[in-house]
Design a protein around this motif. Structure first.
Motif, PDB file in Angstrom:
ATOM      1  N   ILE A 195       0.830  -1.213   0.000  1.00  0.00           N
ATOM      2  CA  ILE A 195       0.000   0.000   0.000  1.00  0.00           C
ATOM      3  C   ILE A 195       0.861   1.258   0.000  1.00  0.00           C
ATOM      4  N   ASN A 196       1.885   1.287   0.861  1.00  0.00           N
ATOM      5  CA  ASN A 196       2.669   2.519   1.000  1.00  0.00           C
ATOM      6  C   ASN A 196       3.620   2.752  -0.163  1.00  0.00           C
ATOM      7  N   ASN A 197       4.106   1.684  -0.795  1.00  0.00           N
ATOM      8  CA  ASN A 197       4.872   1.879  -2.033  1.00  0.00           C
ATOM      9  C   ASN A 197       3.974   2.430  -3.136  1.00  0.00           C
ATOM     10  N   GLU A 198       2.744   1.937  -3.203  1.00  0.00           N
ATOM     11  CA  GLU A 198       1.804   2.450  -4.207  1.00  0.00           C
ATOM     12  C   GLU A 198       1.452   3.910  -3.932  1.00  0.00           C
ATOM     13  N   ASN A 199       1.387   4.278  -2.646  1.00  0.00           N
ATOM     14  CA  ASN A 199       1.094   5.671  -2.311  1.00  0.00           C
ATOM     15  C   ASN A 199       2.262   6.599  -2.653  1.00  0.00           C
ATOM     16  N   ILE A 200       3.496   6.120  -2.474  1.00  0.00           N
ATOM     17  CA  ILE A 200       4.647   6.930  -2.905  1.00  0.00           C
ATOM     18  C   ILE A 200       4.584   7.119  -4.432  1.00  0.00           C
ATOM     19  N   ALA A 201       4.145   6.080  -5.140  1.00  0.00           N
ATOM     20  CA  ALA A 201       3.951   6.208  -6.593  1.00  0.00           C
ATOM     21  C   ALA A 201       2.945   7.315  -6.909  1.00  0.00           C
ATOM     22  N   LYS A 202       1.890   7.381  -6.106  1.00  0.00           N
ATOM     23  CA  LYS A 202       0.881   8.442  -6.290  1.00  0.00           C
ATOM     24  C   LYS A 202       1.505   9.828  -6.119  1.00  0.00           C
ATOM     25  N   VAL A 203       2.393   9.966  -5.096  1.00  0.00           N
ATOM     26  CA  VAL A 203       3.097  11.241  -4.873  1.00  0.00           C
ATOM     27  C   VAL A 203       3.965  11.585  -6.069  1.00  0.00           C
ATOM     28  N   LYS A 204       4.735  10.592  -6.556  1.00  0.00           N
ATOM     29  CA  LYS A 204       5.640  10.832  -7.692  1.00  0.00           C
ATOM     30  C   LYS A 204       4.852  11.209  -8.943  1.00  0.00           C
ATOM     31  N   GLU A 205       3.684  10.589  -9.131  1.00  0.00           N
ATOM     32  CA  GLU A 205       2.839  10.945 -10.274  1.00  0.00           C
ATOM     33  C   GLU A 205       2.361  12.393 -10.162  1.00  0.00           C
ATOM     34  N   ALA A 206       1.975  12.798  -8.950  1.00  0.00           N
ATOM     35  CA  ALA A 206       1.519  14.178  -8.743  1.00  0.00           C
ATOM     36  C   ALA A 206       2.638  15.180  -9.013  1.00  0.00           C
ATOM     37  N   GLN A 207       3.897  14.741  -8.797  1.00  0.00           N
ATOM     38  CA  GLN A 207       5.051  15.610  -9.052  1.00  0.00           C
ATOM     39  C   GLN A 207       5.586  15.450 -10.472  1.00  0.00           C
ATOM     40  N   ASP A 208       4.830  14.707 -11.334  1.00  0.00           N
ATOM     41  CA  ASP A 208       5.204  14.457 -12.736  1.00  0.00           C
ATOM     42  C   ASP A 208       6.506  13.676 -12.873  1.00  0.00           C
ATOM     43  N   SER A 209       6.870  12.879 -11.853  1.00  0.00           N
ATOM     44  CA  SER A 209       8.031  11.982 -11.949  1.00  0.00           C
ATOM     45  C   SER A 209       7.501  10.609 -12.371  1.00  0.00           C
ATOM     46  N   ILE A 210       7.198  10.456 -13.675  1.00  0.00           N
ATOM     47  CA  ILE A 210       6.478   9.277 -14.166  1.00  0.00           C
ATOM     48  C   ILE A 210       7.291   7.997 -13.991  1.00  0.00           C
ATOM     49  N   ASN A 211       8.604   8.046 -14.323  1.00  0.00           N
ATOM     50  CA  ASN A 211       9.425   6.831 -14.204  1.00  0.00           C
ATOM     51  C   ASN A 211       9.532   6.371 -12.744  1.00  0.00           C
ATOM     52  N   ALA A 212       9.691   7.346 -11.821  1.00  0.00           N
ATOM     53  CA  ALA A 212       9.740   7.006 -10.394  1.00  0.00           C
ATOM     54  C   ALA A 212       8.403   6.422  -9.943  1.00  0.00           C
ATOM     55  N   ALA A 213       7.317   6.977 -10.456  1.00  0.00           N
ATOM     56  CA  ALA A 213       5.980   6.471 -10.104  1.00  0.00           C
ATOM     57  C   ALA A 213       5.811   5.029 -10.584  1.00  0.00           C
ATOM     58  N   ILE A 214       6.281   4.727 -11.799  1.00  0.00           N
ATOM     59  CA  ILE A 214       6.205   3.355 -12.325  1.00  0.00           C
ATOM     60  C   ILE A 214       7.038   2.414 -11.457  1.00  0.00           C
ATOM     61  N   PHE A 215       8.243   2.867 -11.052  1.00  0.00           N
ATOM     62  CA  PHE A 215       9.137   2.042 -10.224  1.00  0.00           C
ATOM     63  C   PHE A 215       8.456   1.638  -8.921  1.00  0.00           C
ATOM     64  N   TYR A 216       7.866   2.605  -8.207  1.00  0.00           N
ATOM     65  CA  TYR A 216       7.231   2.301  -6.925  1.00  0.00           C
ATOM     66  C   TYR A 216       5.955   1.464  -7.105  1.00  0.00           C
ATOM     67  N   THR A 217       5.223   1.689  -8.215  1.00  0.00           N
ATOM     68  CA  THR A 217       4.015   0.890  -8.462  1.00  0.00           C
ATOM     69  C   THR A 217       4.383  -0.560  -8.732  1.00  0.00           C
ATOM     70  N   GLN A 218       5.471  -0.778  -9.490  1.00  0.00           N
ATOM     71  CA  GLN A 218       5.909  -2.150  -9.776  1.00  0.00           C
ATOM     72  C   GLN A 218       6.384  -2.853  -8.501  1.00  0.00           C
ATOM     73  N   LYS A 219       7.041  -2.091  -7.590  1.00  0.00           N
ATOM     74  CA  LYS A 219       7.413  -2.669  -6.292  1.00  0.00           C
ATOM     75  C   LYS A 219       6.167  -3.142  -5.545  1.00  0.00           C
ATOM     76  N   ALA A 220       5.143  -2.288  -5.531  1.00  0.00           N
ATOM     77  CA  ALA A 220       3.886  -2.634  -4.850  1.00  0.00           C
ATOM     78  C   ALA A 220       3.234  -3.850  -5.504  1.00  0.00           C
TER      79      ALA A 220
END
Length: 638
Positions: free
Chosen positions: A199-224
């Motif tokens: 859950i919390n890795n997916e939420n960090i992905a949500k933060v990265k998406e909001a900051q337009d860091s798409i690759n970082a968001a994908i990385f954390y979503t894949q971890k989740a």
């Protein structure tokens, strides 16, 4: 042949009935066994009843038995689980009602913490953020006071940090949100809670998406997603598939996006989560729009719009309206495109207004309560000062009597020592009184400014103002318990104050700080917020009525090894013109900020070998016209 089929059917029915009876007997046995031992922790109860907690009928049946047996810990557990079922199917009002039952009936801290956290999640899903963060913080406060938390308490602390992080996302405080999620991950790694890690890795992905860091968001979503797959968490996989689909659309990788979203669809239907069914169909509509498969796009948008508008999913509708507007524009239906763009703007403004006004009103209520508390503390301290004064006077007479009676010099020195101790205690209490009067006065000036933006419907300014205000509040709270701070910290605080006040002047004030390079500001001590009243006077008595160029210059220079000099110069209307304006007002409100500052400085330098001085100089041109005012504050350093 028919006879054979008939026999097989009888055997099947008999076997099915036997299996059902065994399940019922197993269910009844577990209920009887738990009522015999009545465990008092979440983990112990969950170990026995976990197999039945997704079935609302069985949960309700267990509740009835626990009510009859007056088993409160078990009841609190079951109400929490029933509330979670309601929330899972988006029935948030029933979830709140049920979780409040759990809170009211809970006898021990563990279940109180769980109930408070679940209420926080419920209210966050309802977009009532102030109530949500209050419940989660209350849960965290109770949990952090427990010296040796069990696994259930640790799990609850993860939920608190997670929920607070999600609220920070809604308030666009992305760094604070990421910090909260990382704290939750840190606890989850220690306790081995993979569900929370996901859950919390997916939420960090949500933060990265909001900051337009798409690759970082994908990385954390894949971890989740990897964690969800390892623990077979269907609900988590659905969320990750949907986010990965949306992120790959943003990257222009439409085939990957559709593959992830198509994997999410059957899971969303199986768990009957209408919110995610709406989001996934919206993203499928968006992906098909990008590859110009407009007929398929419209099918998905129709499903998404119907669910979101029926259920009034405001957050989801902001995305759906935007994407559907783009679809209509690309298909040449410009009237519909404009219609849905207007709907997007209206619901975005509604969400922003609701979020900002509720958060600010909560702050105002909080600090109004704090101001009243401080007033009570002031009265208590003043009463204690009076009592100490009476004690001092009584001791004087006792010492005089003893001195006259015994004529002993030793008695005189003992009296002097006691007198000195009492005076020092009185001085400390007087400084506390002054400090508790200053901070609410300063805070409420800033809060009234926030009200101004809300009333005038200036949403962006309100959000920007809140970010600045939160930093300033942290500075004030850190220094409020101190009798002195470094000049460096004081200059940072007043710089924040001037930035906030400058917003109220439409950024029309040129504010500069000049510091003598030979000074070590971290070694020079001053009372906290000592410069703020002088800057406030310059703003509201000097510059507020002035037209044209406005400036304030704050300079710090070294006079000698024993003194520094702080000058605050403005190019306002001057003291005479300000006094004239004030005299023409129907109601004259007496400002006590400067008087309190002088009293605080008098108390501050009691132990210094040199005094301080304050001078107010009127700046005039050759024709005796006002050029502004300069305040010169000379402060001892030794």
């Amino acid at each position: 042949m028919k006879k054979k089929h008939f026999h097989l059917l009888i055997i099947f029915v008999f076997s099915f009935n036997l299996f059902s009876q065994k399940k019922t007997i197993n269910f009844e046995k577990r209920i009887d066994s738990i009522l015999k031992i009545t465990p008092s922790t979440y983990k112990e109860i969950d170990k026995i009843l976990k197999p039945f907690q997704r079935d609302s009928f069985k949960v309700k049946a267990i509740i009835k038995k626990f009510i009859t047996a007056d088993y409160k810990d078990g009841l609190a557990y079951e109400y929490i689980k029933l509330g979670n079922i309601y929330r899972k199917y988006s029935n948030y009002d029933k979830a709140v009602e049920t979780h409040k039952k759990a809170l009211n009936i809970a006898d021990n801290k563990e279940f109180k913490i769980f109930s408070l956290n679940m209420l926080g999640v419920d209210f966050r899903r309802k977009n009532i953020y102030t109530s949500a963060i209050d419940f989660n913080k209350k849960a965290l406060e109770i949990a952090e006071k427990i010296e040796k938390p069990n696994s259930g308490i640790l799990r609850s602390m993860e939920v608190s940090h997670n929920s607070i992080g999600n609220i920070y996302i809604l308030l666009e405080q992305y760094n604070l949100a990421e910090n909260s999620f990382k704290k939750a991950i840190e606890i989850a790694e220690k306790s081995g809670n993979k569900w929370s890690l996901s859950i919390n890795n997916e939420n960090i992905a949500k933060v990265k998406e909001a900051q337009d860091s798409i690759n970082a968001a994908i990385f954390y979503t894949q971890k989740a997603l990897a964690i969800d797959q390892s623990i077979n968490n269907h609900y988590g996989r659905m969320i990750c598939y949907n986010r990965l689909g949306k992120l790959h659309i943003k990257k222009g990788e439409y085939s990957k996006a559709k593959a992830f979203l198509n994997d999410a669809v059957p899971i969303a239907k199986s768990v009957k989560n209408k919110y995610y069914i709406a989001l996934i169909n919206n993203n499928l509509g968006w992906a098909n729009t990008k590859i110009k498969n407009y007929s398929k796009a419209k099918e998905h948008f129709t499903i998404s719009l119907k669910i979101a508008e029926e259920k009034n999913y405001k957050t989801a509708l902001t995305e759906i309206y935007t994407n559907f507007s783009e679809y209509n524009e690309l298909t040449g239906n410009y009237a519909e495109a404009l219609k849905y763009q207007k709907k997007h703007t209206a619901i975005s403004n509604e969400l922003l207004n609701d979020k900002t006004s509720k958060y600010v009103n909560d702050l105002i209520a909080k600090y109004d309560s704090e101001r009243k508390t401080n007033q009570i503390k002031n009265l208590a301290k003043q009463n204690e000062i009076s009592q100490l004064q009476l004690v001092k006077n009584r001791n004087i007479w006792i010492i005089v009597f003893v001195t006259l009676l015994l004529l002993l010099v030793v008695s005189y020195f003992l009296y002097r020592q006691r007198l000195f101790d009492n005076e020092k205690r009185i001085l400390t209490l007087e400084q506390d009184v002054l400090r508790t009067q200053m901070n609410p006065h300063f805070i409420f000036n800033a809060l009234n400014s926030i009200k101004h933006y809300i009333i005038n419907n200036e949403q962006k300014n309100a959000v920007h103002y809140l970010n600045k205000f939160s930093k300033l509040i942290r500075k004030i709270l850190e220094s409020s318990a101190l009798k002195e701070v470094s000049l460096q910290e004081e200059l940072e605080t007043v710089d924040l104050y001037m930035n906030i006040e400058n917003i109220r002047f439409s950024n029309g004030i040129n504010y500069h700080i000049h510091v003598d390079e030979t000074l070590d500001l971290s070694e020079i001590k001053v009372p906290p917020l000592v410069l703020q009243p002088f800057l406030e006077n310059a703003l509201w008595h000097g510059l507020s009525s002035k037209k044209g160029d406005k400036k304030i210059i704050l300079s710090v220079q070294k006079l000698s090894n024993d003194f520094i000099q702080i000058e605050i110069e403005d190019n306002g209307i001057g003291r005479k013109a300000s006094a004239k304006i004030k005299s023409n007002k129907v109601i004259n409100k007496k400002s006590i900020g400067i008087e309190l500052t002088i009293e605080r400085l008098n108390n501050f330098i009691k132990d210094f070998k040199n005094p301080f001085s304050i001078n107010f100089n009127d700046l005039l041109d050759t024709n005796e016209n006002s050029l502004g005012t300069k305040v010169i504050l000379k402060i001892p350093t030794q």
